[in-house]
Design a protein around this motif. Structure first.
Motif, PDB file in Angstrom:
ATOM      1  N   GLU A  89       0.766  -1.257   0.185  1.00  0.00           N
ATOM      2  CA  GLU A  89      -0.094  -0.139  -0.139  1.00  0.00           C
ATOM      3  C   GLU A  89       0.835   1.437   0.162  1.00  0.00           C
ATOM      4  N   VAL A  90       1.958   1.263   0.774  1.00  0.00           N
ATOM      5  CA  VAL A  90       2.969   2.411   0.941  1.00  0.00           C
ATOM      6  C   VAL A  90       3.536   2.673  -0.562  1.00  0.00           C
ATOM      7  N   ILE A  91       4.054   1.551  -0.958  1.00  0.00           N
ATOM      8  CA  ILE A  91       4.588   1.559  -2.271  1.00  0.00           C
ATOM      9  C   ILE A  91       3.768   2.299  -3.407  1.00  0.00           C
ATOM     10  N   ASN A  92       2.641   1.365  -3.575  1.00  0.00           N
ATOM     11  CA  ASN A  92       1.618   2.007  -4.526  1.00  0.00           C
ATOM     12  C   ASN A  92       1.212   3.486  -4.390  1.00  0.00           C
ATOM     13  N   ARG A  93       1.026   4.105  -2.943  1.00  0.00           N
ATOM     14  CA  ARG A  93       0.862   5.355  -2.735  1.00  0.00           C
ATOM     15  C   ARG A  93       1.812   6.116  -3.476  1.00  0.00           C
ATOM     16  N   GLU A  94       3.277   5.807  -3.030  1.00  0.00           N
ATOM     17  CA  GLU A  94       4.240   6.566  -3.658  1.00  0.00           C
ATOM     18  C   GLU A  94       4.375   6.458  -5.079  1.00  0.00           C
ATOM     19  N   LEU A  95       4.458   5.551  -5.490  1.00  0.00           N
ATOM     20  CA  LEU A  95       4.286   5.289  -6.985  1.00  0.00           C
ATOM     21  C   LEU A  95       3.175   6.056  -7.744  1.00  0.00           C
ATOM     22  N   SER A  96       1.941   6.082  -7.134  1.00  0.00           N
ATOM     23  CA  SER A  96       0.804   6.925  -7.542  1.00  0.00           C
ATOM     24  C   SER A  96       1.326   8.664  -7.712  1.00  0.00           C
ATOM     25  N   LYS A  97       1.899   8.956  -6.464  1.00  0.00           N
ATOM     26  CA  LYS A  97       2.335  10.263  -6.299  1.00  0.00           C
ATOM     27  C   LYS A  97       3.221  10.583  -7.464  1.00  0.00           C
ATOM     28  N   PHE A  98       4.238   9.818  -7.652  1.00  0.00           N
ATOM     29  CA  PHE A  98       5.480  10.086  -8.614  1.00  0.00           C
ATOM     30  C   PHE A  98       4.571   9.986  -9.873  1.00  0.00           C
ATOM     31  N   ALA A  99       3.858   9.249 -10.406  1.00  0.00           N
ATOM     32  CA  ALA A  99       3.437   9.078 -11.909  1.00  0.00           C
ATOM     33  C   ALA A  99       2.422  10.192 -11.772  1.00  0.00           C
ATOM     34  N   LYS A 100       1.694  10.830 -10.890  1.00  0.00           N
ATOM     35  CA  LYS A 100       0.473  11.749 -11.187  1.00  0.00           C
ATOM     36  C   LYS A 100       1.414  13.117 -11.245  1.00  0.00           C
ATOM     37  N   GLN A 137      -2.873  12.434 -20.263  1.00  0.00           N
ATOM     38  CA  GLN A 137      -2.574  12.234 -18.745  1.00  0.00           C
ATOM     39  C   GLN A 137      -2.792  11.307 -18.201  1.00  0.00           C
ATOM     40  N   ASP A 138      -3.869  10.667 -18.584  1.00  0.00           N
ATOM     41  CA  ASP A 138      -4.215   9.141 -17.903  1.00  0.00           C
ATOM     42  C   ASP A 138      -3.448   8.358 -18.482  1.00  0.00           C
ATOM     43  N   TYR A 139      -3.145   8.329 -19.681  1.00  0.00           N
ATOM     44  CA  TYR A 139      -2.032   7.154 -20.487  1.00  0.00           C
ATOM     45  C   TYR A 139      -0.803   7.379 -19.907  1.00  0.00           C
ATOM     46  N   CYS A 140      -0.320   8.422 -19.587  1.00  0.00           N
ATOM     47  CA  CYS A 140       0.957   8.877 -19.106  1.00  0.00           C
ATOM     48  C   CYS A 140       0.991   8.446 -17.762  1.00  0.00           C
ATOM     49  N   ARG A 141       0.033   8.597 -16.850  1.00  0.00           N
ATOM     50  CA  ARG A 141       0.009   8.084 -15.571  1.00  0.00           C
ATOM     51  C   ARG A 141       0.285   6.583 -15.494  1.00  0.00           C
ATOM     52  N   ASN A 142      -0.638   6.127 -16.191  1.00  0.00           N
ATOM     53  CA  ASN A 142      -0.571   4.517 -16.162  1.00  0.00           C
ATOM     54  C   ASN A 142       0.715   3.873 -16.598  1.00  0.00           C
ATOM     55  N   VAL A 143       1.326   4.563 -17.688  1.00  0.00           N
ATOM     56  CA  VAL A 143       2.570   4.160 -18.157  1.00  0.00           C
ATOM     57  C   VAL A 143       3.566   4.142 -17.079  1.00  0.00           C
ATOM     58  N   SER A 180      14.525  19.583 -20.048  1.00  0.00           N
ATOM     59  CA  SER A 180      15.630  20.558 -20.185  1.00  0.00           C
ATOM     60  C   SER A 180      16.110  20.849 -21.518  1.00  0.00           C
ATOM     61  N   ARG A 181      15.683  20.037 -22.630  1.00  0.00           N
ATOM     62  CA  ARG A 181      15.979  19.965 -23.931  1.00  0.00           C
ATOM     63  C   ARG A 181      14.929  20.962 -24.790  1.00  0.00           C
ATOM     64  N   GLY A 182      13.990  21.038 -23.961  1.00  0.00           N
ATOM     65  CA  GLY A 182      12.706  21.402 -24.659  1.00  0.00           C
ATOM     66  C   GLY A 182      11.933  20.613 -25.398  1.00  0.00           C
ATOM     67  N   LEU A 183      12.147  19.190 -25.052  1.00  0.00           N
ATOM     68  CA  LEU A 183      11.426  18.347 -25.759  1.00  0.00           C
ATOM     69  C   LEU A 183      10.125  17.610 -25.250  1.00  0.00           C
ATOM     70  N   SER A 184       9.399  16.905 -25.871  1.00  0.00           N
ATOM     71  CA  SER A 184       8.008  16.384 -25.239  1.00  0.00           C
ATOM     72  C   SER A 184       8.385  15.260 -24.623  1.00  0.00           C
ATOM     73  N   ILE A 185       7.651  15.517 -23.185  1.00  0.00           N
ATOM     74  CA  ILE A 185       7.844  14.241 -22.264  1.00  0.00           C
ATOM     75  C   ILE A 185       6.746  13.122 -22.854  1.00  0.00           C
ATOM     76  N   GLU A 186       5.611  13.611 -23.300  1.00  0.00           N
ATOM     77  CA  GLU A 186       4.749  12.833 -23.885  1.00  0.00           C
ATOM     78  C   GLU A 186       5.342  11.944 -24.894  1.00  0.00           C
ATOM     79  N   ALA A 187       6.173  11.938 -25.800  1.00  0.00           N
ATOM     80  CA  ALA A 187       7.070  11.214 -26.843  1.00  0.00           C
ATOM     81  C   ALA A 187       7.861  10.175 -26.001  1.00  0.00           C
ATOM     82  N   VAL A 188       8.563  10.626 -24.919  1.00  0.00           N
ATOM     83  CA  VAL A 188       9.287   9.801 -24.235  1.00  0.00           C
ATOM     84  C   VAL A 188       8.760   8.809 -23.445  1.00  0.00           C
ATOM     85  N   VAL A 189       7.374   9.237 -22.839  1.00  0.00           N
ATOM     86  CA  VAL A 189       6.529   8.240 -22.141  1.00  0.00           C
ATOM     87  C   VAL A 189       6.181   7.230 -23.279  1.00  0.00           C
ATOM     88  N   ILE A 190       5.727   7.693 -24.100  1.00  0.00           N
ATOM     89  CA  ILE A 190       5.225   6.569 -25.317  1.00  0.00           C
ATOM     90  C   ILE A 190       6.381   5.714 -25.668  1.00  0.00           C
TER      91      ILE A 190
END
Length: 142
Positions: A38-49, A60-66, A88-98
């Protein structure tokens, strides 16, 4: 402990009884085990969110789940490092997450991600195909 009163032995007996009662209370308190999952899931959820909130609204939902799934395989620091590098390079984090969504414990081709971070170029058709293979449909604007 309270100082002994002038009453002598009677006061001493009362002090001993209070001390013993105190120990019994401590023993009777039951410690609940920490549910580490439960503690780990809470921490992971906070990080992903926190990272998913930086993604475009439709993803956003897709990125959170990934990110939740990836956090079970890889350290949060290593994922955050990649995402911070993209920002920092001005790139899309969505592309990285995908691209990261293709990673699992057995196989992770980080060549595409490294190439994107180094050149800033990505094959949009490949990203759309990856999303489509995961059940996410998006239209491409010209």
């Amino acid at each position: 402990m309270k100082p002994l009163g002038r009453g002598g032995v009677g006061d001493l007996d009362r002090e001993v009884e209070e001390l013993i009662l105190g120990k019994r209370r401590i023993r009777e308190v039951r410690v609940r085990p920490i549910n580490t999952e439960e503690v780990i899931n809470r921490e992971l959820s906070k990080f992903a969110k926190s990272w998913a909130s930086r993604c475009a609204e439709p993803l956003q939902d897709y990125c959170r789940n990934v990110l939740m799934r990836l956090s079970r395989y890889f350290t949060q620091d290593s994922i955050a490092s990649l995402l911070n590098e993209a920002l920092s390079r001005g790139l899309s984090i969505e592309a990285v997450v995908i691209m990261l969504s293709q990673c699992n414990l057995i196989y992770c081709d980080d060549g595409l991600i490294r190439n994107y971070l180094d050149t800033g170029r990505v094959d949009i058709n490949q990203l759309l195909q990856t999303l489509q293979s995961q059940g996410i449909t998006m239209s491409r604007r010209n």
